[in-house]
Write a protein that holds these residues in place. Structure first.
Motif, PDB file in Angstrom:
ATOM      1  N   ASP A 110       9.851   7.905   4.818  1.00 54.40           N
ATOM      2  CA  ASP A 110       9.559   9.187   5.211  1.00 54.40           C
ATOM      3  C   ASP A 110       8.344  10.350   4.433  1.00 54.40           C
ATOM      4  O   ASP A 110       8.184  10.680   3.472  1.00 54.40           O
ATOM      5  CB  ASP A 110      10.680   9.708   4.916  1.00 54.40           C
ATOM      6  N   GLY A 111       7.121  10.447   5.778  1.00 53.06           N
ATOM      7  CA  GLY A 111       6.095  10.576   4.798  1.00 53.06           C
ATOM      8  C   GLY A 111       5.259  10.011   4.379  1.00 53.06           C
ATOM      9  O   GLY A 111       5.407   8.349   4.481  1.00 53.06           O
ATOM     10  N   ASP A 112       4.755  10.585   2.890  1.00 53.52           N
ATOM     11  CA  ASP A 112       3.430   9.409   2.966  1.00 53.52           C
ATOM     12  C   ASP A 112       4.450   8.596   1.485  1.00 53.52           C
ATOM     13  O   ASP A 112       4.294   9.901   0.466  1.00 53.52           O
ATOM     14  CB  ASP A 112       2.196  10.126   2.261  1.00 53.52           C
ATOM     15  N   PRO A 113       4.435   7.364   1.272  1.00 54.22           N
ATOM     16  CA  PRO A 113       5.221   7.140   0.606  1.00 54.22           C
ATOM     17  C   PRO A 113       4.484   6.900  -0.935  1.00 54.22           C
ATOM     18  O   PRO A 113       4.752   6.194  -2.135  1.00 54.22           O
ATOM     19  CB  PRO A 113       5.945   5.616   0.694  1.00 54.22           C
ATOM     20  N   GLY A 116       3.350  11.336  -4.065  1.00 59.14           N
ATOM     21  CA  GLY A 116       4.216  11.531  -5.561  1.00 59.14           C
ATOM     22  C   GLY A 116       4.932  11.654  -6.308  1.00 59.14           C
ATOM     23  O   GLY A 116       4.170  10.936  -6.904  1.00 59.14           O
TER      24      GLY A 116
END
Length: 286
Positions: A110-113, A116
């Protein structure tokens, strides 16, 4: 610089360096990052601590199959995915797959893992694609397992007791021999083969606990006549081979990394026993 100058407990090596290739080695102590320039095996350090069964790279991203989880990263820090204990990881069409509990699963991010807070799980979920029994390796769209060779969707391709696979052949390493795909699966070499690798440019290697075999550059196929046993400068059981544009890399179970840029093998011991696999994530051979 001697091996004594490097503390595995205190020193970590991050970031690409000019003129070097980063090779990652899965070991019982953790994931080691090794800097190699041509065939000179240089600095190394732990990029992740804790037992690692497998490592695979694609387009600069890395995935490791750890004893606690499958983790994603770019070479310095790794985010957990919530998979749990995994035996193998691999990439196909930019999608990450992993194996555990006799199943193959695909990670749907879900997005760039890899972006973050590295203390938080990578956003995404796992979806089962096949149930094929014990899995030893995932390479591209092929799965090597105790019950045979499979596609990621569970389609069985034959053979039995498959330890490793190289789609570029295709080649398969099994408990009773090395096989290549011709008019069905054809015998290449007899023996207890544990690892096999092949590159699109025709390079190929296969290993038993007693020796490493290389495909002759002059060969036009993969039959018995194509293979020559390789002289290595160290004793040990080669457990994996990988390729860069200018060099071939190998690692032994005892934790020695080797590189050959055309003038023979050079080596360095990492002092990390229980080496299992290696990956070269920043290199494309296409």
């Amino acid at each position: 610089m001697s091996d004594d100058d490097i503390s595995i407990d205190e020193k970590r090596v991050y970031g690409a360096k000019t003129g070097t290739t980063a090779v990652f080695v899965a070991t019982g102590a953790g994931l080691a990052r090794v800097e190699i320039s041509d065939d000179l095996v240089g600095e190394f350090g732990l990029a992740h601590r804790g037992g690692v069964h497998d490592v695979a790279g694609a387009d600069g991203n890395l995935a490791l199959a750890g004893e606690d989880d499958v983790r994603l990263g770019t070479g310095d820090t790794f985010r957990p995915t919530g998979f749990g204990d995994a035996t193998a990881v691999g990439w196909h069409d930019d999608a990450l797959h992993a194996a555990g509990d006799d199943r193959v699963l695909r990670f749907d991010p879900d997005g760039d893992p890899t972006v973050g807070d590295m203390d938080d799980p990578a956003p995404g979920s796992w979806t089962t694609t096949a149930e094929v029994g014990e899995v030893r390796a995932i390479v591209d769209d092929m799965v090597a397992g105790a019950e045979g060779l499979f596609r990621l969707d569970g389609d069985r391709l034959g053979l039995a007791d498959v330890r490793d696979v190289a789609p570029a052949g295709p080649l398969a390493a099994t408990g009773d021999g090395l096989y290549y795909l011709g008019n069905g699966w054809m015998d290449a070499l007899a023996g207890d083969f544990r690892a096999v690798a092949a590159a699109p440019d025709g390079r190929a290697h296969a290993a038993t606990p007693d020796g490493l075999y290389a495909r002759s550059p002059a060969s036009e196929g993969y039959d018995e006549a194509a293979w020559v046993e390789t002289d290595l400068p160290v004793a040990g059981h080669v457990v994996d081979v990988a390729y860069g544009p200018e060099a071939t890399y190998a690692v032994t179970a005892e934790g020695t990394v080797l590189a050959n840029a055309g003038d023979g093998w050079r080596d360095r011991s990492l002092g990390l026993p229980g080496a299992r696999r290696l990956a070269v994530p920043g290199v494309s051979l296409e």
